[in-house]
Motif scaffolding. Structure first.
Motif, PDB file in Angstrom:
ATOM      1  N   GLU A 122     -20.120  56.049   1.198  1.00 42.05           N
ATOM      2  CA  GLU A 122     -19.573  56.663   2.408  1.00 42.05           C
ATOM      3  C   GLU A 122     -19.413  58.159   2.211  1.00 42.05           C
ATOM      4  N   GLU A 123     -19.184  58.858   3.309  1.00 44.05           N
ATOM      5  CA  GLU A 123     -18.836  60.277   3.252  1.00 44.05           C
ATOM      6  C   GLU A 123     -17.472  60.409   2.578  1.00 44.05           C
ATOM      7  N   SER A 124     -17.136  61.609   2.164  1.00 43.88           N
ATOM      8  CA  SER A 124     -15.899  61.819   1.409  1.00 43.88           C
ATOM      9  C   SER A 124     -14.628  61.636   2.235  1.00 43.88           C
ATOM     10  N   GLY A 125     -14.646  61.871   3.535  1.00 41.00           N
ATOM     11  CA  GLY A 125     -13.464  61.688   4.359  1.00 41.00           C
ATOM     12  C   GLY A 125     -12.553  62.899   4.359  1.00 41.00           C
ATOM     13  N   ALA A 126     -11.350  62.688   4.879  1.00 43.12           N
ATOM     14  CA  ALA A 126     -10.378  63.767   5.021  1.00 43.12           C
ATOM     15  C   ALA A 126      -9.366  63.741   3.877  1.00 43.12           C
ATOM     16  N   VAL A 127      -8.735  64.872   3.667  1.00 40.32           N
ATOM     17  CA  VAL A 127      -7.720  65.019   2.635  1.00 40.32           C
ATOM     18  C   VAL A 127      -6.629  63.945   2.763  1.00 40.32           C
ATOM     19  N   GLU A 128      -6.208  63.647   3.997  1.00 46.90           N
ATOM     20  CA  GLU A 128      -5.112  62.695   4.187  1.00 46.90           C
ATOM     21  C   GLU A 128      -5.439  61.307   3.644  1.00 46.90           C
ATOM     22  N   MET A 134       9.723  80.700  -8.197  1.00 47.05           N
ATOM     23  CA  MET A 134       8.645  79.940  -7.546  1.00 47.05           C
ATOM     24  C   MET A 134       7.550  80.882  -7.060  1.00 47.05           C
ATOM     25  N   SER A 135       6.355  80.336  -6.932  1.00 48.51           N
ATOM     26  CA  SER A 135       5.241  81.062  -6.320  1.00 48.51           C
ATOM     27  C   SER A 135       5.336  80.864  -4.815  1.00 48.51           C
ATOM     28  N   THR A 136       5.092  81.911  -4.069  1.00 47.00           N
ATOM     29  CA  THR A 136       5.174  81.811  -2.613  1.00 47.00           C
ATOM     30  C   THR A 136       3.833  82.030  -1.928  1.00 47.00           C
ATOM     31  N   ASP A 137       2.876  82.543  -2.642  1.00 49.98           N
ATOM     32  CA  ASP A 137       1.544  82.804  -2.081  1.00 49.98           C
ATOM     33  C   ASP A 137       0.678  81.573  -2.331  1.00 49.98           C
ATOM     34  N   LEU A 138       0.847  80.547  -1.504  1.00 52.90           N
ATOM     35  CA  LEU A 138       0.205  79.257  -1.732  1.00 52.90           C
ATOM     36  C   LEU A 138      -1.066  79.085  -0.908  1.00 52.90           C
ATOM     37  N   ILE A 139      -1.998  78.391  -1.501  1.00 54.63           N
ATOM     38  CA  ILE A 139      -3.185  77.932  -0.787  1.00 54.63           C
ATOM     39  C   ILE A 139      -2.824  76.527  -0.302  1.00 54.63           C
ATOM     40  N   CYS A 140      -2.766  76.341   1.006  1.00 55.44           N
ATOM     41  CA  CYS A 140      -2.388  75.049   1.576  1.00 55.44           C
ATOM     42  C   CYS A 140      -3.578  74.435   2.304  1.00 55.44           C
ATOM     43  N   LEU A 141      -3.553  73.131   2.400  1.00 49.61           N
ATOM     44  CA  LEU A 141      -4.597  72.393   3.104  1.00 49.61           C
ATOM     45  C   LEU A 141      -3.979  71.633   4.263  1.00 49.61           C
ATOM     46  N   SER A 142      -4.809  71.305   5.223  1.00 51.72           N
ATOM     47  CA  SER A 142      -4.402  70.491   6.363  1.00 51.72           C
ATOM     48  C   SER A 142      -4.812  69.041   6.081  1.00 51.72           C
ATOM     49  N   PRO A 143      -4.068  68.073   6.600  1.00 57.55           N
ATOM     50  CA  PRO A 143      -4.433  66.672   6.367  1.00 57.55           C
ATOM     51  C   PRO A 143      -5.839  66.324   6.853  1.00 57.55           C
ATOM     52  N   ASP A 144      -6.317  67.009   7.877  1.00 59.16           N
ATOM     53  CA  ASP A 144      -7.638  66.680   8.418  1.00 59.16           C
ATOM     54  C   ASP A 144      -8.781  67.499   7.805  1.00 59.16           C
TER      55      ASP A 144
END
Length: 136
Positions: free
Chosen positions: A69-75, A11-21
């Motif tokens: 509308e605006e794009s909103g949040a990732v969640e 597995m890859s461990t160096d991940l780019i993660c996002l926050s729900p907001d």
């Protein structure tokens, strides 16, 4: 014999993660900058809450455009994520990719995101096993 090869070994461990907001526009910028097609979405405790793919981004853009509308949040556009345990064998990951047609699968250890395995990682594991007869 590939069942002795574990997901955690490839597995890859160096991940780019996002926050729900995270704002969707910022998330798209992040995906483009890092040249990735998707990213895990995690909370403050690094628990996986979803996945954001290019397709999710497109749906968010189209929905926002339709309603002006605006794009909103990732969640608001992220998808539910199937996961695999880090100690599962590589065959189980390959079966998932064939059955679901996905490209990547978040890897959990005790409920915490520790990596991600892709179809390419599985192929790399098979090649290494064929060449050396054992996990790396």
């Amino acid at each position: 014999m590939l069942k002795i090869v574990k997901v955690r070994d490839y597995m890859s461990t160096d991940l780019i993660c996002l926050s729900p907001d995270t704002d969707l526009a910022k998330a798209i910028e992040t995906l483009l900058f890092h040249k990735i097609s998707g990213a895990p979405v995690v909370d403050a405790q690094r628990r996986l809450v979803g996945m954001l793919s290019e397709g999710d981004c497109l749906k968010g853009i189209l929905t926002g455009s339709y309603f002006d509308e605006e794009s909103g949040a990732v969640e608001s556009v992220m998808s539910q994520a199937d996961t695999i345990n880090a100690d599962e064998d590589i065959v189980k990951a390959a079966e998932y990719f064939i059955r679901q047609g996905r490209r990547r699968l978040p890897v959990l250890d005790d409920g915490v995101l520790v990596g991600q395995i892709s179809r390419r990682d599985v192929l790399r594991a098979v090649q290494h096993f064929n060449d050396h007869g054992s996990p790396k």
